[in-house]
Design a protein around this motif. Structure first.
Motif, PDB file in Angstrom:
ATOM      1  N   THR A 223       0.909  -1.083   0.050  1.00 10.54           N
ATOM      2  CA  THR A 223       0.216  -0.057   0.269  1.00 10.54           C
ATOM      3  C   THR A 223       0.473   1.055   0.328  1.00 10.54           C
ATOM      4  O   THR A 223       2.150   1.022   0.236  1.00 10.54           O
ATOM      5  CB  THR A 223      -0.911   0.114   1.330  1.00 10.54           C
ATOM      6  OG1 THR A 223      -0.338  -0.079   2.630  1.00 10.54           O
ATOM      7  CG2 THR A 223      -1.779  -1.038   1.654  1.00 10.54           C
ATOM      8  N   ASP A 224       0.844   2.365  -0.731  1.00 11.72           N
ATOM      9  CA  ASP A 224       1.401   3.821  -0.461  1.00 11.72           C
ATOM     10  C   ASP A 224       1.600   3.829   1.034  1.00 11.72           C
ATOM     11  O   ASP A 224       2.827   4.086   0.986  1.00 11.72           O
ATOM     12  CB  ASP A 224       0.193   4.540  -1.104  1.00 11.72           C
ATOM     13  CG  ASP A 224      -1.006   5.193   0.078  1.00 11.72           C
ATOM     14  OD1 ASP A 224      -1.566   3.839   0.510  1.00 11.72           O
ATOM     15  OD2 ASP A 224      -1.887   5.479  -0.316  1.00 11.72           O
ATOM     16  N   GLY A 225       0.734   3.463   2.111  1.00 15.18           N
ATOM     17  CA  GLY A 225       1.191   3.817   3.206  1.00 15.18           C
ATOM     18  C   GLY A 225       2.425   2.551   3.431  1.00 15.18           C
ATOM     19  O   GLY A 225       3.430   3.510   3.873  1.00 15.18           O
ATOM     20  N   CYS A 226       2.641   1.816   3.374  1.00 11.02           N
ATOM     21  CA  CYS A 226       4.408   0.760   3.439  1.00 11.02           C
ATOM     22  C   CYS A 226       5.162   1.509   2.433  1.00 11.02           C
ATOM     23  O   CYS A 226       5.815   1.529   2.882  1.00 11.02           O
ATOM     24  CB  CYS A 226       3.200  -0.630   3.422  1.00 11.02           C
ATOM     25  SG  CYS A 226       2.330  -1.159   4.260  1.00 11.02           S
ATOM     26  N   ALA A 227       4.594   1.791   1.237  1.00  9.06           N
ATOM     27  CA  ALA A 227       5.679   2.382   0.489  1.00  9.06           C
ATOM     28  C   ALA A 227       5.894   3.383   0.648  1.00  9.06           C
ATOM     29  O   ALA A 227       7.967   3.835   0.942  1.00  9.06           O
ATOM     30  CB  ALA A 227       4.516   2.530  -1.567  1.00  9.06           C
ATOM     31  N   ALA A 228       5.598   4.353   1.837  1.00  2.54           N
ATOM     32  CA  ALA A 228       6.675   5.271   2.144  1.00  2.54           C
ATOM     33  C   ALA A 228       6.809   4.763   3.234  1.00  2.54           C
ATOM     34  O   ALA A 228       7.396   6.253   3.466  1.00  2.54           O
ATOM     35  CB  ALA A 228       5.049   6.918   2.823  1.00  2.54           C
ATOM     36  N   GLN A 229       6.770   4.617   4.329  1.00  3.36           N
ATOM     37  CA  GLN A 229       7.501   3.887   5.186  1.00  3.36           C
ATOM     38  C   GLN A 229       8.883   3.267   4.709  1.00  3.36           C
ATOM     39  O   GLN A 229       9.750   3.555   5.278  1.00  3.36           O
ATOM     40  CB  GLN A 229       6.622   2.778   5.436  1.00  3.36           C
ATOM     41  CG  GLN A 229       7.358   2.509   7.201  1.00  3.36           C
ATOM     42  CD  GLN A 229       6.928   1.042   7.702  1.00  3.36           C
ATOM     43  OE1 GLN A 229       5.619   1.167   7.892  1.00  3.36           O
ATOM     44  NE2 GLN A 229       7.102   0.414   9.252  1.00  3.36           N
ATOM     45  N   ILE A 230       8.745   2.318   3.536  1.00  2.92           N
ATOM     46  CA  ILE A 230      10.079   1.914   2.822  1.00  2.92           C
ATOM     47  C   ILE A 230      11.000   3.014   2.646  1.00  2.92           C
ATOM     48  O   ILE A 230      11.590   3.599   2.888  1.00  2.92           O
ATOM     49  CB  ILE A 230       9.557   1.373   1.678  1.00  2.92           C
ATOM     50  CG1 ILE A 230       9.019  -0.139   1.876  1.00  2.92           C
ATOM     51  CG2 ILE A 230      10.968   0.241   1.191  1.00  2.92           C
ATOM     52  CD1 ILE A 230       8.404  -0.793   1.069  1.00  2.92           C
ATOM     53  N   ALA A 231      10.032   3.703   1.885  1.00  5.91           N
ATOM     54  CA  ALA A 231      11.183   5.620   1.209  1.00  5.91           C
ATOM     55  C   ALA A 231      11.712   6.254   2.738  1.00  5.91           C
ATOM     56  O   ALA A 231      12.519   6.883   2.389  1.00  5.91           O
ATOM     57  CB  ALA A 231      10.131   6.148   0.850  1.00  5.91           C
ATOM     58  N   SER A 232      10.754   6.093   3.674  1.00 10.20           N
ATOM     59  CA  SER A 232      11.589   6.573   5.355  1.00 10.20           C
ATOM     60  C   SER A 232      12.557   5.741   5.664  1.00 10.20           C
ATOM     61  O   SER A 232      13.094   6.025   6.365  1.00 10.20           O
ATOM     62  CB  SER A 232      10.341   6.459   5.601  1.00 10.20           C
ATOM     63  OG  SER A 232      10.101   5.774   7.015  1.00 10.20           O
ATOM     64  N   GLY A 233      13.285   4.085   5.222  1.00  7.23           N
ATOM     65  CA  GLY A 233      14.025   3.388   6.238  1.00  7.23           C
ATOM     66  C   GLY A 233      13.607   2.885   7.188  1.00  7.23           C
ATOM     67  O   GLY A 233      14.196   2.684   8.417  1.00  7.23           O
ATOM     68  N   ALA A 234      11.902   3.477   7.607  1.00  5.20           N
ATOM     69  CA  ALA A 234      11.730   2.852   8.927  1.00  5.20           C
ATOM     70  C   ALA A 234      11.298   1.772   8.925  1.00  5.20           C
ATOM     71  O   ALA A 234       9.687   1.072   8.921  1.00  5.20           O
ATOM     72  CB  ALA A 234      10.394   3.444   9.820  1.00  5.20           C
ATOM     73  N   LEU A 235      11.842   0.691   8.894  1.00  2.00           N
ATOM     74  CA  LEU A 235      11.871  -0.542   8.210  1.00  2.00           C
ATOM     75  C   LEU A 235      12.289  -1.630  10.368  1.00  2.00           C
ATOM     76  O   LEU A 235      11.966  -2.923   9.554  1.00  2.00           O
ATOM     77  CB  LEU A 235      12.247  -1.722   7.826  1.00  2.00           C
ATOM     78  CG  LEU A 235      11.897  -1.106   6.124  1.00  2.00           C
ATOM     79  CD1 LEU A 235      12.385  -1.214   4.816  1.00  2.00           C
ATOM     80  CD2 LEU A 235      10.311  -1.265   6.296  1.00  2.00           C
TER      81      LEU A 235
END
Length: 484
Positions: A223-235
Protein backbone atom coordinates in the motif's frame (compact mmCIF):
# COMPACT_ATOMS: atom_id res chain seq x y z
CA UNK A 1 24.30 7.39 -18.04
CA UNK A 2 26.58 5.97 -15.36
CA UNK A 3 25.07 3.39 -13.03
CA UNK A 4 26.40 2.13 -9.74
CA UNK A 5 28.19 -1.20 -9.58
CA UNK A 6 25.73 -3.97 -10.41
CA UNK A 7 24.16 -1.92 -13.19
CA UNK A 8 20.61 -0.99 -13.89
CA UNK A 9 17.96 0.87 -12.03
CA UNK A 10 14.66 0.23 -10.30
CA UNK A 11 11.25 1.67 -11.08
CA UNK A 12 8.47 2.51 -8.62
CA UNK A 13 4.88 3.41 -9.52
CA UNK A 14 2.63 5.22 -7.03
CA UNK A 15 -1.10 5.45 -7.73
CA UNK A 16 -2.07 8.40 -5.57
CA UNK A 17 -5.36 10.18 -5.02
CA UNK A 18 -4.59 13.08 -7.33
CA UNK A 19 -1.85 11.75 -9.59
CA UNK A 20 0.21 8.82 -10.80
CA UNK A 21 3.89 9.20 -9.99
CA UNK A 22 6.73 7.16 -11.48
CA UNK A 23 10.29 7.26 -10.23
CA UNK A 24 13.44 5.58 -11.57
CA UNK A 25 16.21 5.18 -9.00
CA UNK A 26 19.68 3.71 -8.93
CA UNK A 27 20.61 1.18 -6.28
CA UNK A 28 22.06 3.96 -4.12
CA UNK A 29 18.83 5.96 -4.23
CA UNK A 30 19.93 8.45 -6.86
CA UNK A 31 16.83 9.62 -8.72
CA UNK A 32 17.51 9.08 -12.41
CA UNK A 33 14.12 10.04 -13.78
CA UNK A 34 10.59 10.88 -12.68
CA UNK A 35 7.21 11.56 -14.19
CA UNK A 36 3.67 12.34 -13.10
CA UNK A 37 0.19 12.44 -14.58
CA UNK A 38 -2.96 13.90 -12.98
CA UNK A 39 -5.94 11.83 -11.87
CA UNK A 40 -9.52 13.02 -11.62
CA UNK A 41 -12.19 11.61 -9.36
CA UNK A 42 -15.83 11.97 -8.50
CA UNK A 43 -16.75 13.07 -4.99
CA UNK A 44 -20.32 13.55 -3.88
CA UNK A 45 -21.28 13.17 -0.24
CA UNK A 46 -19.89 9.82 0.90
CA UNK A 47 -19.15 8.82 -2.68
CA UNK A 48 -15.59 8.87 -4.04
CA UNK A 49 -14.90 7.05 -7.30
CA UNK A 50 -12.24 6.94 -9.97
CA UNK A 51 -12.18 5.44 -13.44
CA UNK A 52 -9.58 2.60 -13.49
CA UNK A 53 -8.76 3.34 -17.13
CA UNK A 54 -7.37 6.70 -16.01
CA UNK A 55 -4.87 4.86 -13.79
CA UNK A 56 -3.47 3.01 -16.77
CA UNK A 57 -3.43 6.12 -18.93
CA UNK A 58 -1.60 7.91 -16.13
CA UNK A 59 0.95 5.12 -15.76
CA UNK A 60 1.65 5.21 -19.50
CA UNK A 61 2.18 8.98 -19.50
CA UNK A 62 4.21 9.13 -16.27
CA UNK A 63 6.41 6.17 -17.22
CA UNK A 64 7.25 7.67 -20.59
CA UNK A 65 8.12 10.97 -18.91
CA UNK A 66 10.38 9.22 -16.38
CA UNK A 67 12.13 6.99 -18.91
CA UNK A 68 12.31 9.43 -21.82
CA UNK A 69 15.64 10.99 -20.74
CA UNK A 70 17.10 7.53 -20.01
CA UNK A 71 17.50 5.74 -23.36
CA UNK A 72 18.90 2.27 -22.94
CA UNK A 73 18.66 2.17 -19.16
CA UNK A 74 18.22 -1.35 -17.79
CA UNK A 75 15.28 -1.59 -15.38
CA UNK A 76 15.98 -4.40 -12.93
CA UNK A 77 12.39 -4.56 -11.72
CA UNK A 78 9.32 -2.53 -10.82
CA UNK A 79 6.64 -2.50 -8.15
CA UNK A 80 3.34 -0.65 -7.77
CA UNK A 81 1.63 0.84 -4.72
CA UNK A 82 -1.91 2.20 -4.43
CA UNK A 83 -4.27 3.80 -1.95
CA UNK A 84 -5.16 1.36 0.81
CA UNK A 85 -8.77 0.18 0.67
CA UNK A 86 -9.45 1.20 -2.94
CA UNK A 87 -11.29 -1.65 -4.67
CA UNK A 88 -13.23 -2.56 -7.81
CA UNK A 89 -14.58 -5.61 -9.62
CA UNK A 90 -13.05 -7.10 -12.77
CA UNK A 91 -13.99 -9.90 -15.14
CA UNK A 92 -12.03 -13.09 -15.84
CA UNK A 93 -9.71 -11.24 -18.20
CA UNK A 94 -8.96 -8.54 -15.62
CA UNK A 95 -11.12 -5.87 -17.25
CA UNK A 96 -12.97 -3.51 -14.87
CA UNK A 97 -16.72 -4.13 -14.60
CA UNK A 98 -17.32 -1.45 -11.95
CA UNK A 99 -15.95 1.94 -11.00
CA UNK A 100 -13.25 1.97 -8.33
CA UNK A 101 -14.43 2.91 -4.86
CA UNK A 102 -11.65 4.96 -3.33
CA UNK A 103 -10.09 4.53 0.10
CA UNK A 104 -12.53 6.95 1.79
CA UNK A 105 -15.75 6.06 -0.03
CA UNK A 106 -18.31 5.75 2.76
CA UNK A 107 -21.28 4.00 1.15
CA UNK A 108 -20.67 0.53 2.60
CA UNK A 109 -21.44 1.24 6.28
CA UNK A 110 -24.22 -1.36 6.41
CA UNK A 111 -22.01 -4.00 4.83
CA UNK A 112 -19.25 -3.15 7.32
CA UNK A 113 -21.66 -3.50 10.23
CA UNK A 114 -22.66 -6.96 9.03
CA UNK A 115 -19.00 -7.95 8.72
CA UNK A 116 -18.32 -6.81 12.29
CA UNK A 117 -21.32 -8.81 13.48
CA UNK A 118 -19.71 -11.81 11.78
CA UNK A 119 -16.58 -11.24 13.87
CA UNK A 120 -14.41 -9.41 11.34
CA UNK A 121 -12.53 -6.33 12.57
CA UNK A 122 -13.18 -4.02 9.62
CA UNK A 123 -13.93 -0.33 9.31
CA UNK A 124 -16.65 1.24 7.19
CA UNK A 125 -14.26 2.41 4.47
CA UNK A 126 -12.23 -0.80 4.22
CA UNK A 127 -12.17 -2.75 0.98
CA UNK A 128 -14.17 -5.75 2.18
CA UNK A 129 -17.50 -3.97 2.80
CA UNK A 130 -17.01 -1.95 -0.39
CA UNK A 131 -16.44 -5.14 -2.39
CA UNK A 132 -19.70 -6.53 -1.00
CA UNK A 133 -21.46 -3.25 -1.87
CA UNK A 134 -20.05 -3.36 -5.41
CA UNK A 135 -21.22 -6.94 -5.86
CA UNK A 136 -24.74 -5.89 -4.92
CA UNK A 137 -24.66 -2.87 -7.21
CA UNK A 138 -22.81 -4.29 -10.24
CA UNK A 139 -23.12 -8.07 -10.05
CA UNK A 140 -20.46 -10.67 -9.56
CA UNK A 141 -16.83 -10.05 -10.37
CA UNK A 142 -13.30 -10.60 -9.13
CA UNK A 143 -12.31 -8.43 -6.17
CA UNK A 144 -9.43 -6.31 -7.44
CA UNK A 145 -7.25 -3.79 -5.63
CA UNK A 146 -5.95 -0.64 -7.27
CA UNK A 147 -2.42 -1.86 -8.18
CA UNK A 148 -3.79 -5.17 -9.50
CA UNK A 149 -5.28 -3.30 -12.45
CA UNK A 150 -1.85 -2.00 -13.39
CA UNK A 151 0.15 -5.16 -12.73
CA UNK A 152 -2.34 -7.16 -14.82
CA UNK A 153 -1.96 -4.71 -17.72
CA UNK A 154 1.83 -4.78 -17.38
CA UNK A 155 2.06 -8.58 -17.33
CA UNK A 156 -0.73 -9.10 -19.85
CA UNK A 157 -2.96 -11.29 -17.69
CA UNK A 158 -4.59 -11.23 -14.24
CA UNK A 159 -2.07 -11.73 -11.44
CA UNK A 160 -2.35 -12.40 -7.69
CA UNK A 161 -2.85 -9.48 -5.35
CA UNK A 162 -0.39 -8.74 -2.56
CA UNK A 163 -1.23 -9.35 1.09
CA UNK A 164 -0.63 -5.69 1.95
CA UNK A 165 -3.48 -4.42 -0.22
CA UNK A 166 -5.59 -7.49 0.67
CA UNK A 167 -5.37 -6.65 4.39
CA UNK A 168 -8.36 -4.30 4.25
CA UNK A 169 -10.31 -6.95 2.36
CA UNK A 170 -9.97 -8.95 5.61
CA UNK A 171 -7.15 -11.22 4.42
CA UNK A 172 -5.57 -12.93 7.45
CA UNK A 173 -1.88 -12.07 7.18
CA UNK A 174 -0.98 -14.25 10.17
CA UNK A 175 -2.50 -17.40 8.65
CA UNK A 176 -1.83 -16.35 5.04
CA UNK A 177 -5.40 -17.25 4.13
CA UNK A 178 -8.81 -15.74 3.48
CA UNK A 179 -11.00 -16.07 6.59
CA UNK A 180 -14.31 -17.87 6.72
CA UNK A 181 -17.55 -15.92 6.82
CA UNK A 182 -16.87 -13.40 4.08
CA UNK A 183 -20.01 -12.14 2.39
CA UNK A 184 -18.49 -12.85 -1.02
CA UNK A 185 -18.43 -15.92 -3.27
CA UNK A 186 -15.15 -17.85 -3.02
CA UNK A 187 -14.42 -17.42 -6.71
CA UNK A 188 -14.55 -13.62 -6.29
CA UNK A 189 -11.47 -13.63 -4.06
CA UNK A 190 -8.07 -13.27 -5.70
CA UNK A 191 -5.01 -15.39 -5.03
CA UNK A 192 -2.68 -13.63 -2.60
CA UNK A 193 1.11 -13.50 -2.41
CA UNK A 194 3.48 -11.73 -0.06
CA UNK A 195 4.93 -8.36 -1.14
CA UNK A 196 8.20 -8.76 -2.99
CA UNK A 197 6.99 -11.81 -4.91
CA UNK A 198 7.70 -11.87 -8.64
CA UNK A 199 4.39 -11.70 -10.53
CA UNK A 200 5.72 -11.90 -14.09
CA UNK A 201 7.37 -9.69 -16.68
CA UNK A 202 6.30 -6.65 -18.67
CA UNK A 203 4.69 -7.92 -21.86
CA UNK A 204 5.39 -6.44 -25.31
CA UNK A 205 2.03 -4.61 -25.51
CA UNK A 206 2.60 -2.95 -22.14
CA UNK A 207 6.16 -2.07 -23.15
CA UNK A 208 4.86 -0.29 -26.23
CA UNK A 209 2.34 1.65 -24.15
CA UNK A 210 4.57 2.61 -21.23
CA UNK A 211 8.12 2.65 -22.54
CA UNK A 212 9.14 0.17 -19.81
CA UNK A 213 11.34 -2.46 -21.46
CA UNK A 214 9.64 -5.78 -22.22
CA UNK A 215 10.81 -8.51 -19.87
CA UNK A 216 11.20 -6.18 -16.87
CA UNK A 217 10.29 -8.15 -13.71
CA UNK A 218 7.01 -7.05 -12.08
CA UNK A 219 7.14 -7.41 -8.29
CA UNK A 220 4.14 -7.53 -5.93
CA UNK A 221 3.90 -4.19 -4.15
CA UNK A 222 2.43 -2.75 -0.96
CA UNK A 223 0.00 0.00 0.00
CA UNK A 224 1.01 3.64 -0.36
CA UNK A 225 1.47 3.94 3.40
CA UNK A 226 3.84 0.97 3.43
CA UNK A 227 5.59 2.33 0.34
CA UNK A 228 6.22 5.63 2.09
CA UNK A 229 7.46 3.72 5.12
CA UNK A 230 9.99 1.90 2.96
CA UNK A 231 11.01 5.25 1.45
CA UNK A 232 11.62 6.53 4.97
CA UNK A 233 13.87 3.61 5.91
CA UNK A 234 11.69 2.88 8.99
CA UNK A 235 11.93 -0.89 8.78
CA UNK A 236 13.93 -1.77 11.90
CA UNK A 237 11.90 -2.58 15.08
CA UNK A 238 10.89 0.56 16.99
CA UNK A 239 11.26 2.85 13.96
CA UNK A 240 8.25 4.88 12.80
CA UNK A 241 7.24 6.81 9.73
CA UNK A 242 4.63 9.53 9.71
CA UNK A 243 3.25 10.05 6.21
CA UNK A 244 1.45 13.36 5.89
CA UNK A 245 -0.32 13.86 2.60
CA UNK A 246 -4.01 14.37 1.95
CA UNK A 247 -4.48 12.33 5.13
CA UNK A 248 -2.15 11.13 7.88
CA UNK A 249 -0.74 7.58 8.03
CA UNK A 250 1.54 6.46 10.87
CA UNK A 251 3.42 3.19 10.38
CA UNK A 252 6.18 1.45 12.29
CA UNK A 253 8.16 -1.76 12.55
CA UNK A 254 7.83 -4.41 15.22
CA UNK A 255 8.98 -7.97 15.81
CA UNK A 256 5.42 -8.91 16.85
CA UNK A 257 1.99 -7.63 15.84
CA UNK A 258 0.56 -4.74 17.87
CA UNK A 259 -2.79 -6.05 19.08
CA UNK A 260 -5.81 -3.75 19.01
CA UNK A 261 -9.25 -5.27 19.50
CA UNK A 262 -10.95 -2.20 17.99
CA UNK A 263 -9.13 -2.59 14.66
CA UNK A 264 -7.93 1.02 14.78
CA UNK A 265 -4.34 -0.21 14.53
CA UNK A 266 -3.74 -2.99 12.03
CA UNK A 267 -0.62 -4.90 11.07
CA UNK A 268 0.82 -5.33 7.61
CA UNK A 269 3.25 -8.19 7.06
CA UNK A 270 6.66 -7.32 5.72
CA UNK A 271 8.23 -9.51 3.03
CA UNK A 272 10.51 -11.11 5.67
CA UNK A 273 7.57 -12.00 7.93
CA UNK A 274 8.09 -9.22 10.49
CA UNK A 275 5.31 -6.73 11.24
CA UNK A 276 4.46 -3.19 10.16
CA UNK A 277 1.79 -1.88 12.55
CA UNK A 278 0.04 1.42 12.02
CA UNK A 279 -3.13 3.25 11.23
CA UNK A 280 -4.63 5.83 8.89
CA UNK A 281 -6.33 8.99 10.12
CA UNK A 282 -8.84 11.11 8.23
CA UNK A 283 -6.98 14.23 9.38
CA UNK A 284 -4.41 15.63 6.99
CA UNK A 285 -3.11 18.32 4.67
CA UNK A 286 -6.18 17.96 2.46
CA UNK A 287 -7.99 20.28 4.84
CA UNK A 288 -5.69 23.15 3.81
CA UNK A 289 -6.72 22.78 0.18
CA UNK A 290 -10.38 22.58 1.18
CA UNK A 291 -10.28 25.67 3.41
CA UNK A 292 -7.81 27.73 1.36
CA UNK A 293 -8.06 26.74 -2.31
CA UNK A 294 -5.24 28.19 -4.36
CA UNK A 295 -3.39 29.58 -1.34
CA UNK A 296 0.37 30.18 -1.38
CA UNK A 297 1.30 27.61 1.27
CA UNK A 298 4.79 29.01 1.89
CA UNK A 299 3.42 32.50 2.44
CA UNK A 300 0.70 31.19 4.76
CA UNK A 301 3.32 29.24 6.74
CA UNK A 302 5.31 32.43 7.28
CA UNK A 303 2.25 34.26 8.56
CA UNK A 304 1.18 31.32 10.73
CA UNK A 305 4.49 31.46 12.62
CA UNK A 306 3.12 34.44 14.55
CA UNK A 307 0.43 32.21 16.10
CA UNK A 308 2.18 29.66 18.27
CA UNK A 309 -0.06 28.45 19.72
CA UNK A 310 -3.08 29.46 17.69
CA UNK A 311 -6.01 31.18 19.30
CA UNK A 312 -8.13 28.23 18.16
CA UNK A 313 -7.79 24.48 18.55
CA UNK A 314 -8.78 22.33 15.56
CA UNK A 315 -9.40 18.70 14.77
CA UNK A 316 -9.13 19.08 10.97
CA UNK A 317 -10.81 16.08 9.36
CA UNK A 318 -10.55 15.94 5.59
CA UNK A 319 -13.79 13.94 5.39
CA UNK A 320 -16.40 12.94 8.00
CA UNK A 321 -15.56 10.06 10.31
CA UNK A 322 -12.30 9.15 12.03
CA UNK A 323 -10.35 5.89 11.79
CA UNK A 324 -7.19 6.51 13.88
CA UNK A 325 -6.25 7.31 16.66
CA UNK A 326 -9.84 6.40 17.55
CA UNK A 327 -12.78 4.93 15.71
CA UNK A 328 -15.68 7.37 15.38
CA UNK A 329 -17.70 7.06 12.15
CA UNK A 330 -19.78 10.09 13.11
CA UNK A 331 -16.88 12.40 13.96
CA UNK A 332 -16.80 15.79 12.28
CA UNK A 333 -14.21 18.53 12.03
CA UNK A 334 -14.13 20.91 14.94
CA UNK A 335 -12.62 24.29 15.73
CA UNK A 336 -12.62 25.44 19.35
CA UNK A 337 -12.35 29.19 19.76
CA UNK A 338 -12.29 31.95 17.17
CA UNK A 339 -9.21 32.35 14.96
CA UNK A 340 -7.97 35.93 14.66
CA UNK A 341 -7.92 35.66 10.87
CA UNK A 342 -6.82 33.48 8.00
CA UNK A 343 -3.23 33.16 9.24
CA UNK A 344 -4.42 32.08 12.67
CA UNK A 345 -6.83 29.55 11.15
CA UNK A 346 -4.02 28.19 8.98
CA UNK A 347 -1.90 27.88 12.13
CA UNK A 348 -4.75 26.09 13.94
CA UNK A 349 -5.05 23.57 11.12
CA UNK A 350 -1.30 22.88 11.01
CA UNK A 351 -1.21 22.49 14.77
CA UNK A 352 -4.36 20.37 14.80
CA UNK A 353 -2.80 17.85 12.43
CA UNK A 354 0.30 17.71 14.65
CA UNK A 355 -1.87 17.24 17.77
CA UNK A 356 -3.55 14.32 16.02
CA UNK A 357 -0.13 12.93 15.16
CA UNK A 358 0.87 13.11 18.83
CA UNK A 359 -2.36 11.41 19.86
CA UNK A 360 -1.65 8.62 17.35
CA UNK A 361 1.74 7.99 18.97
CA UNK A 362 0.22 8.19 22.46
CA UNK A 363 -2.37 5.61 21.42
CA UNK A 364 0.31 3.31 20.03
CA UNK A 365 2.19 3.62 23.33
CA UNK A 366 -1.06 2.75 25.13
CA UNK A 367 -1.18 -0.47 23.09
CA UNK A 368 2.41 -1.36 23.95
CA UNK A 369 3.97 -0.66 20.56
CA UNK A 370 7.75 -0.12 20.49
CA UNK A 371 8.43 3.59 19.87
CA UNK A 372 12.09 3.89 20.81
CA UNK A 373 13.53 4.05 17.28
CA UNK A 374 13.87 7.04 14.94
CA UNK A 375 10.84 8.91 13.58
CA UNK A 376 10.81 9.95 9.94
CA UNK A 377 8.49 12.40 8.16
CA UNK A 378 7.46 11.71 4.57
CA UNK A 379 4.53 12.61 2.31
CA UNK A 380 3.78 15.78 0.39
CA UNK A 381 3.57 17.91 3.53
CA UNK A 382 7.20 17.10 4.36
CA UNK A 383 8.11 19.73 1.77
CA UNK A 384 7.07 22.39 4.33
CA UNK A 385 10.10 23.14 6.50
CA UNK A 386 7.93 25.19 8.86
CA UNK A 387 5.38 22.42 9.37
CA UNK A 388 8.12 19.83 9.89
CA UNK A 389 9.66 21.84 12.74
CA UNK A 390 6.23 22.55 14.21
CA UNK A 391 5.43 18.83 14.24
CA UNK A 392 8.76 17.98 15.88
CA UNK A 393 8.08 20.62 18.53
CA UNK A 394 4.57 19.36 19.28
CA UNK A 395 5.70 15.72 19.36
CA UNK A 396 8.67 16.62 21.53
CA UNK A 397 11.03 14.31 19.66
CA UNK A 398 13.57 14.47 16.84
CA UNK A 399 12.42 13.78 13.29
CA UNK A 400 14.35 12.80 10.16
CA UNK A 401 13.51 14.14 6.70
CA UNK A 402 14.68 12.07 3.74
CA UNK A 403 15.84 13.71 0.52
CA UNK A 404 13.17 11.82 -1.41
CA UNK A 405 9.80 11.44 0.33
CA UNK A 406 7.81 9.78 -2.44
CA UNK A 407 6.16 6.35 -2.01
CA UNK A 408 7.40 5.57 -5.53
CA UNK A 409 10.94 5.37 -4.10
CA UNK A 410 9.69 2.77 -1.63
CA UNK A 411 8.41 0.74 -4.54
CA UNK A 412 11.74 1.07 -6.31
CA UNK A 413 13.43 -0.33 -3.18
CA UNK A 414 10.90 -3.17 -2.98
CA UNK A 415 11.53 -3.90 -6.66
CA UNK A 416 15.26 -4.08 -5.93
CA UNK A 417 14.66 -6.57 -3.13
CA UNK A 418 12.12 -8.66 -5.04
CA UNK A 419 14.31 -8.82 -8.13
CA UNK A 420 17.31 -10.05 -6.17
CA UNK A 421 19.12 -6.73 -5.98
CA UNK A 422 19.30 -6.75 -2.16
CA UNK A 423 19.50 -9.41 0.55
CA UNK A 424 16.58 -7.90 2.48
CA UNK A 425 14.10 -5.07 2.10
CA UNK A 426 15.69 -3.23 5.02
CA UNK A 427 19.08 -3.48 3.33
CA UNK A 428 17.63 -2.11 0.08
CA UNK A 429 16.06 0.80 1.95
CA UNK A 430 19.25 1.50 3.91
CA UNK A 431 21.13 1.89 0.62
CA UNK A 432 18.48 3.92 -1.19
CA UNK A 433 17.13 6.26 1.52
CA UNK A 434 19.16 9.43 2.07
CA UNK A 435 18.39 11.50 5.17
CA UNK A 436 18.45 15.20 4.30
CA UNK A 437 17.71 16.82 7.66
CA UNK A 438 17.37 15.89 11.32
CA UNK A 439 15.11 18.25 13.27
CA UNK A 440 15.43 18.67 17.02
CA UNK A 441 12.39 19.71 19.06
CA UNK A 442 12.57 23.00 20.94
CA UNK A 443 11.55 22.34 24.57
CA UNK A 444 10.07 25.82 25.07
CA UNK A 445 7.78 25.30 22.05
CA UNK A 446 6.81 21.81 23.21
CA UNK A 447 5.70 23.30 26.54
CA UNK A 448 3.67 26.02 24.78
CA UNK A 449 1.59 23.41 22.96
CA UNK A 450 0.80 21.25 25.99
CA UNK A 451 -2.31 23.22 27.01
CA UNK A 452 -4.04 23.24 23.61
CA UNK A 453 -3.23 19.54 23.19
CA UNK A 454 -4.86 18.74 26.53
CA UNK A 455 -7.82 20.90 25.55
CA UNK A 456 -8.28 18.98 22.31
CA UNK A 457 -7.93 15.60 24.03
CA UNK A 458 -10.58 16.66 26.54
CA UNK A 459 -12.97 17.77 23.81
CA UNK A 460 -12.55 14.52 21.88
CA UNK A 461 -13.22 12.60 25.10
CA UNK A 462 -16.25 14.74 25.99
CA UNK A 463 -17.80 14.08 22.59
CA UNK A 464 -17.52 10.35 23.18
CA UNK A 465 -15.09 9.79 20.33
CA UNK A 466 -11.89 9.18 22.31
CA UNK A 467 -12.08 6.44 24.97
CA UNK A 468 -11.53 7.68 28.52
CA UNK A 469 -8.55 5.43 29.17
CA UNK A 470 -6.82 6.61 26.00
CA UNK A 471 -7.39 10.26 26.92
CA UNK A 472 -5.97 9.62 30.41
CA UNK A 473 -2.92 7.92 28.95
CA UNK A 474 -2.30 10.85 26.59
CA UNK A 475 -2.47 13.33 29.47
CA UNK A 476 -0.10 11.18 31.55
CA UNK A 477 2.58 11.44 28.86
CA UNK A 478 2.69 15.23 28.62
CA UNK A 479 6.02 15.46 30.44
CA UNK A 480 7.65 12.90 28.13
CA UNK A 481 8.46 12.93 24.44
CA UNK A 482 6.59 10.50 22.23
CA UNK A 483 9.56 8.20 21.76
CA UNK A 484 8.81 5.83 24.62
Amino acid sequence: MAMEEGGGAWLGIDLGTQSVRVLVAGGDGTVLGSGAAPLAGRREGGRHEQDPQEWWDGVCAASRAALGPLPGVRIGGLAVCGTSGTVLLTDGAGRPVSPALMYDDGRAAEEAARARQAGLAVQDTWALPKAVWLTGAHGRGRVTHQPDVITARLVGRPVPTDSSHALKTAYDVERDAWPDGLELPADALPDVVRPGTRLGEVCPAAADATGIPAGTPVIAGMTDGCAAQIASGALRPGSWNSVLGTTLVVKGASRAPVRDATGVVYNHRAPDGSWLPGGASSVGAGVLTACFPGADAAAMDREAAAFEPSGAVAYPLVSPGERFPFLAPNATSLVLGEPAGDADLWAALLQGVAFTERLCLDYLHHLGAPLDGPLTFTGGAARSAYWNQLRADILGRPARIPEQTEPALGMAALAAYGSGGAASLADAADRMVRIRTVLEPRPDRTALFAEPYVRLVGELEARGWLPKQVASHARSRLDRDTGG
